[in-house]
Structures are given as C-alpha cells and as structure tokens.
Scaffold this active site. Structure first.
Site, short mmCIF file in Angstrom:
data_model
loop_
_atom_site.label_atom_id
_atom_site.label_comp_id
_atom_site.label_asym_id
_atom_site.label_seq_id
_atom_site.Cartn_x
_atom_site.Cartn_y
_atom_site.Cartn_z
N GLU A 150 -25.29 -16.66 -21.80
CA GLU A 150 -25.71 -15.50 -22.10
C GLU A 150 -26.51 -15.75 -23.56
O GLU A 150 -24.78 -15.71 -24.43
CB GLU A 150 -24.64 -14.46 -21.63
CG GLU A 150 -24.45 -14.47 -20.41
CD GLU A 150 -23.66 -13.19 -20.46
OE1 GLU A 150 -23.68 -12.18 -19.13
OE2 GLU A 150 -22.73 -12.63 -20.97
N CYS A 151 -27.59 -15.76 -23.64
CA CYS A 151 -27.81 -16.24 -24.69
C CYS A 151 -27.72 -16.54 -25.70
O CYS A 151 -27.48 -17.85 -26.01
CB CYS A 151 -27.73 -13.78 -25.44
SG CYS A 151 -29.50 -13.06 -26.67
N GLY A 152 -26.73 -16.05 -26.34
CA GLY A 152 -26.20 -16.96 -27.68
C GLY A 152 -25.85 -18.41 -27.03
O GLY A 152 -25.80 -19.46 -28.54
#
Length: 461
Positions: free
Chosen positions: A332-334
């Site tokens: 997720e994301c990072g």
C-alpha cells in the site's frame, strides 16, 4: 454498555484539535488514568501520536470504512476497561464526504452516543465565537455539544471577552482556554505531523502538551462530561466474516520500521485471526529476514529515507527474489513505492527493489486524497473478481514512469485517483500494489484470502 467517552472536534482542519487531544490524553495518563485513544477517519500519523500520548495504541473509527454495527462493536471492544475513551475527530465537526455530511465527526458522535467538545481557533475573534458556538449547536440534532475549548487565545483580556460572550449568548460551558504557542511542540511537514520515528523529543513534546492541558483545561469537567453518557450496545461482532482459514500458521512478514509504519492494528489482528503468524521485518535490517510465506508492506515515508533504504542492497535484492518466487505480496502506497524501480525525491533518484518496472516521484502537492471505492476486475490472491473494495488514499507521489509490459490493474476505481487514472492494484505474479489503503473491517475478505495464499505458498515450498 456504558463507559466514559468523549469526542474532540474542531471547526476545520488546523484548528488545534490534535494538540488539544494529545494534551488531554497525556494529562489523564499522568493522572494514572487508563486512556484509550481513538481517531476518527483514515489516519495513521495522528493516531500514532495519540497512542504515544496515552500509552496504548489508537484505534481508527470511520463510518465510511466500516458499517455502523462494526464500528460500534469495535469501539466497545477496544474501549472496554478504560477510565476514559477519547476520540479525536477529523476536519470540521460537520464535514463529511458530501453535502449531507455523511461520515462526518458529528455522525460518528451520534453512532457511538458520545458527547462532543468543540475546539475553536480564536485568532483575531471575540464575540463572533458565541455565534459560531450557537450555530454549531443548532445546525444538526442527535448528539450533544457538551463544551468548548478555546485555542490560540491572545491574553487575559481576550480570554475574558471570549468566555463572557459564550456564556451570555449560549448555554455551552467553556472548559478551557489555551494560549497561542510560539512554536508547535511537534513539527509538521507534507502529510501532517512529523513521524515520531524521525523526531527525538517525543516525550518532551507530549509532556509539554499534557502540562498545558492540566494548567488550562478543567479536567474534572471533561471527566464528568465523558462519564455522563447513555448505554451503547453492539448487535454483532466487529470481526464477523473474519475467521480461521488455515491451521498451518503461515508466516506473514510485515515491514514495520521508521520508513513503513502505516498499519491499522485491526488489519494485523485480522490476519492473526485468520491463522497467520506475524513477524515484523525491516527495510534497514543488517541480518537476513526470517523465512516468510507472505509479505505486507504498508505506507509511510520511504521518500524521506530513500537514501538509507537504497543503501541496503541485500534487502532490496531479497524482496525482488521473493516476488519472483511467487510469494504473495500486498503493498500500500509507501510499500508500493518501495516495489518500484526507483523513487525521485528532491531532484535525486534512489533505487528501490525493482519488483515493478516503474518509478515514483514526490510532488509538492497531493496527488490523491480522500475516500476510495472500486471493483475488482482481474484475478488476484486478495480479492475476488466483482467484489467492491473501499478504502482511502493520501499521497504526494505519483507513478511517473511505468514500463510494465501489458500492465494489469485489479482495481477499477469509481472514487479516487489510484496510480493510473482511476486504476489501482497493479498485479505481477502474486504481487498486488497500489496507492489505495484498506481497513480489514471494511473489506473482510482480504485477511482470509491473504492467509490462504500464504498457506498455499508455504505448502508448495
């Protein structure tokens, strides 16, 4: 079930409610009270600081991310046994995802039957504050506006006029008046408060806020308000639909370090309930990781630590080989940024794991912000085709250079930006990666499917 609880709300983002809530949590903790913090909305940073202030991790509550029944059940489960449960709202009291204020802090207060204390930034304002308080009380029904805390007051004369005006024109008590601070005890940056993992004066800052709350807020009155609440009953378990799916105890590695630490504790609990053993691993590890059957890379700040991350070539290569071997990986994301070829930050590119043939670049403004929803359109280990995935995104980076051959995105978004014009969840082998964050109680199939995939990988080794 009846237990002391209160919601701290504001008129807008930046009104000072986080500082006030942190101060209250630390003040009550220092008075030997058992404080359970909650954060309304999709938030990791404020929630982490609330946990540090109170001595126990914060639980997120959000009417968009989970049903009302699940929300109430989770609130009751996590708040049970605390002397006081303190819920920090988000944005303005009535701000939601639409003109009706859906999923607002006021709506959450109604669901959990909690009184609201409103924090108001009083900068360059006197009598007008009484009109604001009166308007907030009258705007919607169904919850109790139990008091106000006046923030950023300029001096004794200013405070006297503010308090007298509110008392003259409303029946809402003033519970405290805080001075203007010369500087924020907790620095901020592009996503809000700085991470505690990158700040050395955590306890000093929180003790300063706790002392300010002790000096400037009527804590006895706050306690009385929190204790004067009606009964709250949950009609089902928060964990309905999340059950044991494997007795093989597959090991899921969770990257939890100073770069990646955006996780809802309920996500990890859901994986455990479904049968996984969780082992924390780090992108900065000097030693090899333990054997794992699945990998979860949450969000965080890989960009600010990109140089240090890139220097750990052995871990970068290890993650690449794990992905190549078919290990189920959810990012997720990072975490998604780490799976790319490189990250560009302040004009410099830093190599990442190169699992995905793409680059990400940090921008000056948000590239995705808010609630998300979409349909799963491709087979993957985590969500069945046709299922709805709800979540949220908040990222300053974008996918700047995608060289994936025939890229396949599992999530077709009807709300949110994702990583490619409304598409997210890039697939490669058993990797699912994108900007979207989920909450396990909002997408209950995720945990069981993740554990099943990890068990299958374990059994094929």
């Amino acid at each position: 079930m009846n237990f002391p609880r209160v919601v701290l709300a504001g008129l807008s983002g930046g009104s000072g409610k986080t500082i006030v809530t942190l101060g209250l949590c630390r003040a009550f903790k220092n008075m030997a009270q058992v404080v359970k913090p909650f954060k309304k909305g999709p938030d990791y940073i404020d929630a982490r600081w609330l946990g540090l202030a109170s001595g126990t991790y914060a639980t997120n509550l959000d009417p968009f991310l989970m049903s009302n029944d699940r929300l109430k059940a989770l609130f009751l489960e996590k708040g049970l046994g605390a002397d006081i449960s303190i819920v920090e709202g988000n944005r303005g009291l009535y701000d939601g995802k639409d003109v009706d204020g859906s999923c607002s802090t006021a709506e959450l207060a109604r669901i959990i039957k909690a009184p609201v204390i409103l924090t108001i930034d009083c900068t360059k304002m006197t009598r007008t504050v009484a009109a604001i308080v009166a308007g907030c009380k009258a705007f919607e029904e169904g919850f109790e506006l139990a008091g106000v805390i006046l923030n950023r007051t300029a001096g004794e004369r200013h405070r006297n006029i503010l308090k007298s005006s509110i008392e003259a024109y409303t029946d809402i008590p003033v519970l405290g008046m805080l001075p203007k601070l010369k500087e924020n005890p907790i620095p901020e940056r592009h996503m809000g408060l700085v991470s505690n993992t990158e700040y050395d004066a955590v306890d000093k800052a929180l003790d300063t806020l706790g002392q300010m709350a002790l000096d400037c807020i009527d804590l006895d009155a706050v306690s009385k308000i929190a204790g004067n609440v009606s009964n709250l009953v949950a009609e089902k378990s928060a964990w309905e639909g999340i059950e044991l799916v494997s007795e093989d105890k597959p090991v899921i590695g969770v990257v939890r370090d100073k770069a990646l630490w955006f996780y809802y504790e309920e996500n990890l609990e859901a994986l455990t309930r479904a049968g996984a053993e969780i082992k924390e691993v780090s992108l900065f590890a000097n030693e090899p990781w333990p054997a794992i059957d699945g990998l979860y890379l949450g969000g965080g700040f890989p960009e600010t630590l990109a140089k240090e991350i890139s220097e750990n070539e052995s871990i970068r290569k290890h993650v690449y080989e794990l992905a190549k071997s078919g290990l189920p990986i959810f990012a997720e994301c990072g975490g998604f940024m780490y799976l790319g070829r490189d990250v560009e930050y302040e004009g410099q590119k830093y190599p990442m794991s190169a699992v995905l043939s793409l680059s990400t670049k940090l921008c000056a403004r948000p590239q995705g912000l808010g609630y998300t929803s979409g349909k799963i359109i491709h087979e993957n280990p985590f969500f069945p085709i046709g299922s709805t995935v709800i979540g949220h995104e908040f990222h300053y980076s974008l996918c700047a250079d995608n060289e994936q051959l025939d890229p396949k995105y599992a999530l077709d978004m009807d709300r949110g930006k994702g990583m490619a014009e409304g598409h997210d969840g890039l697939l490669m082998n058993n990797v699912y990666a994108g900007y979207n964050h989920i909450h396990a109680l909002g997408v209950p199939c995720w945990a069981g499917n993740f554990v099943k995939a990890a068990a299958e990988f374990k059994n094929t080794k």
